[in-house]
Design a protein around this motif. Sequence first.
Motif, PDB file in Angstrom:
ATOM      1  N   ASN A 193     -47.040 -43.022 -20.787  1.00 27.60           N
ATOM      2  CA  ASN A 193     -48.266 -43.327 -21.528  1.00 27.60           C
ATOM      3  C   ASN A 193     -49.213 -44.217 -20.740  1.00 27.60           C
ATOM      4  OD1 ASN A 193     -47.158 -41.940 -23.660  1.00 27.60           O
ATOM      5  ND2 ASN A 193     -46.776 -43.742 -24.938  1.00 27.60           N
ATOM      6  N   THR A 194     -48.625 -45.198 -20.014  1.00 29.51           N
ATOM      7  CA  THR A 194     -49.439 -46.268 -19.434  1.00 29.51           C
ATOM      8  C   THR A 194     -49.666 -46.148 -17.931  1.00 29.51           C
ATOM      9  OG1 THR A 194     -47.546 -47.727 -18.982  1.00 29.51           O
ATOM     10  CG2 THR A 194     -48.546 -47.848 -21.196  1.00 29.51           C
ATOM     11  N   GLY A 195     -48.773 -45.446 -17.227  1.00 28.74           N
ATOM     12  CA  GLY A 195     -48.914 -45.302 -15.781  1.00 28.74           C
ATOM     13  C   GLY A 195     -48.493 -46.519 -14.990  1.00 28.74           C
ATOM     14  N   THR A 196     -47.957 -47.538 -15.648  1.00 31.14           N
ATOM     15  CA  THR A 196     -47.492 -48.743 -14.951  1.00 31.14           C
ATOM     16  C   THR A 196     -45.970 -48.693 -14.817  1.00 31.14           C
ATOM     17  OG1 THR A 196     -49.294 -50.040 -15.913  1.00 31.14           O
ATOM     18  CG2 THR A 196     -47.473 -51.267 -14.942  1.00 31.14           C
ATOM     19  N   ALA A 229     -53.196 -51.512 -15.597  1.00 34.54           N
ATOM     20  CA  ALA A 229     -52.127 -52.068 -14.772  1.00 34.54           C
ATOM     21  C   ALA A 229     -51.255 -53.059 -15.545  1.00 34.54           C
ATOM     22  CB  ALA A 229     -52.722 -52.766 -13.550  1.00 34.54           C
ATOM     23  N   THR A 230     -51.455 -53.148 -16.865  1.00 36.61           N
ATOM     24  CA  THR A 230     -50.694 -54.117 -17.658  1.00 36.61           C
ATOM     25  C   THR A 230     -49.400 -53.551 -18.213  1.00 36.61           C
ATOM     26  OG1 THR A 230     -51.841 -53.502 -19.702  1.00 36.61           O
ATOM     27  CG2 THR A 230     -52.805 -55.315 -18.391  1.00 36.61           C
ATOM     28  N   GLY A 231     -49.261 -52.211 -18.235  1.00 32.74           N
ATOM     29  CA  GLY A 231     -48.134 -51.592 -18.923  1.00 32.74           C
ATOM     30  C   GLY A 231     -48.333 -51.539 -20.418  1.00 32.74           C
ATOM     31  N   LEU A 232     -49.529 -51.913 -20.881  1.00 29.86           N
ATOM     32  CA  LEU A 232     -49.822 -52.009 -22.318  1.00 29.86           C
ATOM     33  C   LEU A 232     -50.944 -51.073 -22.759  1.00 29.86           C
ATOM     34  CD1 LEU A 232     -49.924 -55.918 -22.319  1.00 29.86           C
ATOM     35  CD2 LEU A 232     -48.136 -54.557 -23.428  1.00 29.86           C
ATOM     36  N   PHE A 233     -51.499 -50.298 -21.823  1.00 29.68           N
ATOM     37  CA  PHE A 233     -52.741 -49.571 -22.065  1.00 29.68           C
ATOM     38  C   PHE A 233     -52.514 -48.077 -21.916  1.00 29.68           C
ATOM     39  CE2 PHE A 233     -57.098 -48.253 -20.638  1.00 29.68           C
ATOM     40  CZ  PHE A 233     -57.807 -48.709 -21.732  1.00 29.68           C
ATOM     41  N   ASN A 234     -52.888 -47.312 -22.926  1.00 27.70           N
ATOM     42  CA  ASN A 234     -52.700 -45.868 -22.897  1.00 27.70           C
ATOM     43  C   ASN A 234     -53.786 -45.213 -22.044  1.00 27.70           C
ATOM     44  OD1 ASN A 234     -52.925 -42.978 -23.846  1.00 27.70           O
ATOM     45  ND2 ASN A 234     -51.142 -43.637 -25.021  1.00 27.70           N
ATOM     46  N   LEU A 235     -53.358 -44.504 -21.000  1.00 27.47           N
ATOM     47  CA  LEU A 235     -54.303 -43.933 -20.047  1.00 27.47           C
ATOM     48  C   LEU A 235     -55.161 -42.825 -20.650  1.00 27.47           C
ATOM     49  CD1 LEU A 235     -52.039 -43.542 -16.875  1.00 27.47           C
ATOM     50  CD2 LEU A 235     -53.511 -45.465 -17.492  1.00 27.47           C
ATOM     51  N   ARG A 236     -54.659 -42.192 -21.668  1.00 36.38           N
ATOM     52  CA  ARG A 236     -55.347 -41.003 -22.151  1.00 36.38           C
ATOM     53  C   ARG A 236     -56.310 -41.276 -23.300  1.00 36.38           C
ATOM     54  NH1 ARG A 236     -50.631 -40.371 -19.881  1.00 36.38           N
ATOM     55  NH2 ARG A 236     -50.465 -38.788 -18.265  1.00 36.38           N
ATOM     56  N   ASN A 237     -56.044 -42.277 -24.125  1.00 38.49           N
ATOM     57  CA  ASN A 237     -57.019 -42.614 -25.170  1.00 38.49           C
ATOM     58  C   ASN A 237     -57.775 -43.912 -24.901  1.00 38.49           C
ATOM     59  OD1 ASN A 237     -55.311 -44.743 -25.946  1.00 38.49           O
ATOM     60  ND2 ASN A 237     -54.380 -43.600 -27.628  1.00 38.49           N
ATOM     61  N   LEU A 238     -57.458 -44.566 -23.761  1.00 33.75           N
ATOM     62  CA  LEU A 238     -58.139 -45.792 -23.334  1.00 33.75           C
ATOM     63  C   LEU A 238     -58.094 -46.883 -24.407  1.00 33.75           C
ATOM     64  CD1 LEU A 238     -61.242 -44.270 -21.473  1.00 33.75           C
ATOM     65  CD2 LEU A 238     -59.018 -44.944 -20.531  1.00 33.75           C
ATOM     66  N   LYS A 239     -56.913 -47.003 -25.025  1.00 34.64           N
ATOM     67  CA  LYS A 239     -56.689 -48.053 -26.013  1.00 34.64           C
ATOM     68  C   LYS A 239     -55.337 -48.704 -25.732  1.00 34.64           C
ATOM     69  CE  LYS A 239     -59.271 -45.692 -29.703  1.00 34.64           C
ATOM     70  NZ  LYS A 239     -59.182 -45.097 -31.061  1.00 34.64           N
ATOM     71  N   TRP A 240     -55.112 -49.872 -26.341  1.00 38.89           N
ATOM     72  CA  TRP A 240     -53.815 -50.520 -26.209  1.00 38.89           C
ATOM     73  C   TRP A 240     -52.749 -49.608 -26.813  1.00 38.89           C
ATOM     74  CZ3 TRP A 240     -54.070 -53.776 -22.598  1.00 38.89           C
ATOM     75  CH2 TRP A 240     -55.152 -54.643 -22.444  1.00 38.89           C
ATOM     76  N   ASP A 241     -51.651 -49.444 -26.095  1.00 40.76           N
ATOM     77  CA  ASP A 241     -50.629 -48.472 -26.452  1.00 40.76           C
ATOM     78  C   ASP A 241     -49.700 -49.029 -27.530  1.00 40.76           C
ATOM     79  OD1 ASP A 241     -49.276 -45.841 -25.642  1.00 40.76           O
ATOM     80  OD2 ASP A 241     -47.615 -47.289 -25.529  1.00 40.76           O
ATOM     81  N   ARG A 300     -58.666 -36.781 -10.465  1.00 40.74           N
ATOM     82  CA  ARG A 300     -59.783 -36.770 -11.416  1.00 40.74           C
ATOM     83  C   ARG A 300     -59.356 -36.974 -12.856  1.00 40.74           C
ATOM     84  NH1 ARG A 300     -63.626 -38.554  -8.393  1.00 40.74           N
ATOM     85  NH2 ARG A 300     -63.712 -37.418  -6.420  1.00 40.74           N
ATOM     86  N   GLU A 301     -58.060 -36.943 -13.108  1.00 36.80           N
ATOM     87  CA  GLU A 301     -57.554 -37.237 -14.437  1.00 36.80           C
ATOM     88  C   GLU A 301     -56.211 -37.933 -14.277  1.00 36.80           C
ATOM     89  OE1 GLU A 301     -55.491 -32.928 -15.414  1.00 36.80           O
ATOM     90  OE2 GLU A 301     -57.508 -33.349 -16.151  1.00 36.80           O
ATOM     91  N   PRO A 302     -55.777 -38.687 -15.293  1.00 39.04           N
ATOM     92  CA  PRO A 302     -54.544 -39.466 -15.122  1.00 39.04           C
ATOM     93  C   PRO A 302     -53.324 -38.594 -14.875  1.00 39.04           C
ATOM     94  CG  PRO A 302     -55.369 -39.583 -17.386  1.00 39.04           C
ATOM     95  CD  PRO A 302     -56.434 -38.950 -16.574  1.00 39.04           C
ATOM     96  N   VAL A 303     -52.501 -39.000 -13.895  1.00 42.98           N
ATOM     97  CA  VAL A 303     -51.280 -38.298 -13.526  1.00 42.98           C
ATOM     98  C   VAL A 303     -50.158 -39.329 -13.424  1.00 42.98           C
ATOM     99  CG1 VAL A 303     -50.120 -36.934 -11.752  1.00 42.98           C
ATOM    100  CG2 VAL A 303     -52.536 -36.540 -12.218  1.00 42.98           C
ATOM    101  N   THR A 304     -49.025 -39.034 -14.039  1.00 48.10           N
ATOM    102  CA  THR A 304     -47.880 -39.938 -13.916  1.00 48.10           C
ATOM    103  C   THR A 304     -46.715 -39.196 -13.267  1.00 48.10           C
ATOM    104  OG1 THR A 304     -47.486 -39.458 -16.267  1.00 48.10           O
ATOM    105  CG2 THR A 304     -48.412 -41.596 -15.727  1.00 48.10           C
ATOM    106  N   ASP A 305     -45.904 -39.945 -12.557  1.00 52.76           N
ATOM    107  CA  ASP A 305     -44.802 -39.397 -11.764  1.00 52.76           C
ATOM    108  C   ASP A 305     -43.556 -39.271 -12.638  1.00 52.76           C
ATOM    109  OD1 ASP A 305     -42.941 -38.754  -9.821  1.00 52.76           O
ATOM    110  OD2 ASP A 305     -42.848 -40.776  -8.972  1.00 52.76           O
ATOM    111  N   PRO A 306     -43.013 -38.052 -12.827  1.00 51.08           N
ATOM    112  CA  PRO A 306     -41.809 -37.903 -13.653  1.00 51.08           C
ATOM    113  C   PRO A 306     -40.644 -38.783 -13.183  1.00 51.08           C
ATOM    114  CG  PRO A 306     -42.764 -35.751 -13.175  1.00 51.08           C
ATOM    115  CD  PRO A 306     -43.509 -36.751 -12.328  1.00 51.08           C
ATOM    116  N   LYS A 307     -40.629 -39.155 -11.887  1.00 53.23           N
ATOM    117  CA  LYS A 307     -39.569 -40.029 -11.369  1.00 53.23           C
ATOM    118  C   LYS A 307     -39.899 -41.512 -11.537  1.00 53.23           C
ATOM    119  CE  LYS A 307     -38.114 -36.666  -7.864  1.00 53.23           C
ATOM    120  NZ  LYS A 307     -37.912 -36.410  -6.405  1.00 53.23           N
TER     121      LYS A 307
END
Length: 517
Positions: free
Chosen positions: A130-133, A185-197, A277-284
């Motif tokens: 969700n957060t990318g961190t 970069a906080t681990g608290l922020f949802n990359l896709r809706n740009l709100k606190w997760d 160009r859009e958020p991508v997270t690593d499955p690993k």
Amino acid sequence: MSLTSQKPYIIAADLGTTSAKTLVIDKEGRVLASNSIEYPLYTPRPDMAEQNPDEIFHAVVQGIQAVIAKARILPSQVLCVSFSSAMHSLIAVDRDLNLLTQSITFADNRSVGYVKKLKEELDGHQIYMNTGTPLHPMSPLLKLMWFRDNQPDIFEKAYKFIGIKEYVFAKLFGKFVIDYSLASATGLFNLRNLKWDELALKACGVREEQLSEPVSTVHYLTGLKEQYAQAMGLPTDVPFVVGASDGVLANLGVGAFEEGVYAVTIGTSGAVRGVVREPVTDPKGRLFCYALKEDFWVVGGAINNGGIMFRWVRDQLATAEAEEGRRRGLDPYDYLTSLAEEVAAGSDGLIFLPLLTGERAPYWNANARGVFFGLSLYHQKKHMIRAVLEGVVYRINSVLGALEELSGPTKEIRASGGFARSKFWLQCMADVTGSSVAVPNSIESSGLGAAQLGMLAMGEIQDFSSVHNWMQIQHSHLPNSENHQLYQQLTNIYQRVYHQLKDEFDAIAAYQKEHTK
């Protein structure tokens, strides 16, 4: 004549891990003046790494005043002040902005035990997706979990939990805002809706209103408090652009936009980054994904141990050699580098794992520790110096390998940060990675990126393509094929040594925590 044409200068303020850098940059991308004010990192225990927020705040105020004087510009000519900042800091404050904690930096490892808890009990992988961190004690999410359980009095008393740039803006303007970039970069922020997760907030027990308001990186504030306006020598109505994190701005500053063109920054720490160009997270779970703008995301990995390793060599390992350099009228780092150059590539089989402050990408192991491997009676101090510098590049190369899995092979590396001043280090990177390493005409990439973002915020440009000519390649380093083959062998050994020591790192870290006062 338009109003903005009478304001041809942007001030970039870059809040780094060891210093606040301020630059005056014109609309053609020329750096007219720069200033740097250092501040200490406090490490009273091996797992602690804190800074005094007020020392950093005063460095910003003094730095802006100093760089205006150096550039000999009029305050009325300043278009805006635009900010860059190091990531992952956490500060607890009360309702009156009194400090309840110091600024807990990315290198603080007190929350290391919560990585396992997050992974095994609280759906940490979904939080990462969700957060990318990545899940690591650098993350404010894990720091908050630690505070909740270990300092509940501070946790309950806190009005806001903020980062260092938020503290600076709250002091200057009385408002709590955080840009999407630092929020991501906080681990608290949802990359896709740009709100606190919601899942992350539940994990640490923090309410949304206890965090700052997320805003675009081009959001700006006016109405600077009079006392600080006077101290800086600026009008109160100068716009202060909230800006972004130093990492994503470094990509912007070096023009690393294209597929396969990766930015490598080594300052105190280090990072490898590419643009999507859009958020991508690593499955690993190895890589971060941080925002710059809604259509501009930076994916990559950071290492804890960059230039700080060279400082450690200077201050702990080679104090006599550093002093000899000073006696000869040389910069100590330049003299130590000249000693390293006397040694063949590969340091005659001496390998250094530069993990003195734990490690982030791609291992995310806060318990990792430094190791000299292969040390023999044959090796001298100069071998150890070179091995440390090579070890930092091995770390960068391991992150680059993970990034290539997601984003494709490397076409070119764009170098920035303090290491880009060192031809030795640049050539070493070309030889280890097997890729050409290009150095832009200015190594102040985060500051230049902040200035470009400021131009966008002020409506001076419509997109970043119009300032692409700010970045010109100054020189490039091509890999030496013989050295590259040699380094491939040593890189494989380096990786095996790390993996064979993983359990022992946990054991020695536990011992250090128990026995080091």
